[in-house]
Design an enzyme around this catalytic site. Structure first.
Site, PDB file in Angstrom:
ATOM      1  N   LYS A  52     -38.463 -47.893  -2.867  1.00  0.00           N
ATOM      2  CA  LYS A  52     -37.905 -47.786  -4.552  1.00  0.00           C
ATOM      3  C   LYS A  52     -38.761 -49.018  -4.710  1.00  0.00           C
ATOM      4  CE  LYS A  52     -36.605 -43.247  -4.267  1.00  0.00           C
ATOM      5  NZ  LYS A  52     -37.095 -42.700  -4.903  1.00  0.00           N
ATOM      6  N   SER A 302     -39.318 -45.303   5.656  1.00  0.00           N
ATOM      7  CA  SER A 302     -39.044 -45.019   4.530  1.00  0.00           C
ATOM      8  C   SER A 302     -38.289 -46.386   3.465  1.00  0.00           C
ATOM      9  CB  SER A 302     -39.258 -43.547   3.394  1.00  0.00           C
ATOM     10  OG  SER A 302     -38.117 -43.051   3.826  1.00  0.00           O
TER      11      SER A 302
END
Length: 408
Positions: A52, A302
């Site tokens: 992110k 992720s």
């Protein structure tokens, strides 16, 4: 090279001033199991343990005159924004739900330092988001969407840029987790048709699947927040514009309890800590089967922001999915020896993990809530056959979510 590809490469080069590329590592365990060359792109090893910060970095660097950035997040996006606010020396106000675990709040505070103010508003994320957007408008700040922003999508595409450089070309098959679509939209836009894709979502937050069926982004009636890094109620308008042609055949939805089996396997076998959303791509491999045999496959892990206080819940979910743990309510005759009769039915590998007996003197039977763990799923068939033969009355409540949440 397209304008988007050039912009993604420029963003990737600029990121090198802040953090190095995340590793791309061949995983021998998974490669041997699936007869393929399986690589993990380890976004769980970024400075904030998720990808992110890439989108946050790119969006911020393009607005050097912005004095205030605002976001709403209970997890990885908040930490990425906080990290980059400190890096760029700008003010950030991060809205988080009141129900956000303290561990996530503390990590966001650590990453942001004096550059970030955290405001806890609302019991539900929709309330938090509305408060953040309202404040941003009043304060004249820039709102940083976690995924539905062209600069964020461009920043997330840096994962693909690094992947190509590290692998020496595109993989045969790329497995990508999907939440709001920022990462998948960025990588698809950069790589195009150079490889085959599988887009993976948690079953309780399959907003891409719903949008593909409807032909447009739609809001899910209910979202299971267990895989919170990918549990999104509606895919972004901008991200779906880039993903609308991927086709339902290239998507997978994964049950949340099954994710837990992969999280535990990666932890116990490989020593890799993955959050539920971070395990999605690895968990998809059994479903791909022969489609990836002999091929070069990359899974995007992720995120690894996992609170180990949740480990007992993860183990419980995994055992239930594998059929190794069950809960049931048993009617126990109120007579001497009844409990001994029941215990005599248990097999050598059956272990009582929960036992609550409420005796009511006015009744001939008492209700028992019992949880049993075993080593082989087939052991329960044998146990239930013995219970039936012994005349016991029982109800398996393992898969009754409402009842199980109330009594377990």
């Amino acid at each position: 090279m397209t304008d988007f590809a050039k912009a993604a490469r420029d963003a990737t080069q600029a990121m090198r001033e802040v953090f190095p590329p995340t590793p791309l590592l061949r995983n021998a365990h998974l490669s041997d199991r699936y007869g393929a060359e399986v690589y993990l792109k380890r976004e769980d090893l970024s400075p904030v343990r998720s990808y992110k910060l890439r989108g946050a970095f790119n969006a911020m660097r393009k607005r050097p005159d912005a004095g205030l950035f605002v976001c709403a997040s209970a997890g990885n996006h908040a930490q990425g924004v906080a990290f980059m606010c400190r890096h760029f020396g700008v003010k950030g106000v991060i809205f988080m739900p009141v129900t956000t675990p303290q561990q996530k709040i503390q990590k966001t505070e650590i990453f942001g330092g004096d550059s970030v103010e955290i405001r806890l508003v609302g019991d539900y994320f929709d309330d938090t988001l509305a408060a953040a957007q309202g404040f941003c408008k009043e304060a004249g700040g820039h709102f940083l969407s976690p995924f539905d922003d062209e600069d964020v999508i461009e920043g997330q595409a840096s994962v693909a840029v690094e992947l190509i450089e590290q692998l020496g070309g595109a993989p045969d098959h790329l497995v990508i987790p999907v939440g709001g679509g920022g990462l998948s939209a960025g990588m698809l836009s950069y790589l195009g048709t150079d490889c085959q894709y599988t887009f993976v979502e948690p079953k309780g937050g399959a907003c891409l699947h719903a949008a593909l069926e409807a032909g447009r982004p739609v809001k899910l009636d209910h979202v299971n927040t267990f895989a919170d890094g990918a549990a999104v109620g509606q895919i972004g308008q901008r991200t779906f514009a880039r993903l609308k042609g991927v086709g339902l055949a290239n998507t997978l939805t994964i049950p949340e309890d099954r994710l837990c089996t992969t999280m535990l396997e990666m932890l116990n076998v490989e020593g890799i800590v993955l959050e539920p959303a971070g395990a999605l791509s690895v968990d998809a491999l059994p479903d791909l089967g022969q489609a990836i045999a002999g091929r070069r496959v990359v899974c995007i892990t992720s995120g690894g922001n996992f609170d180990f206080e949740r480990l007992p819940e993860v183990k419980e979910r995994a055992q239930k999915f594998l059929g190794l743990k069950k809960y049931f309510i048993l009617r126990m005759p109120q007579r001497p020896g009844a409990l001994k009769d029941f215990l005599g039915l248990l097999g050598p590998d059956d272990d009582i993990a929960r036992f609550e007996y409420l005796k009511k003197s006015a009744r001939n039977y008492g209700s028992v809530l019992i949880g049993i763990e075993t080593r082989e799923a087939g052991s329960f068939d044998k146990l239930f056959a013995k219970l039936d033969a012994g005349g016991f009355t029982y109800q398996d409540i393992t898969d009754d979510d409402l009842l199980a949440q109330f009594v377990i």
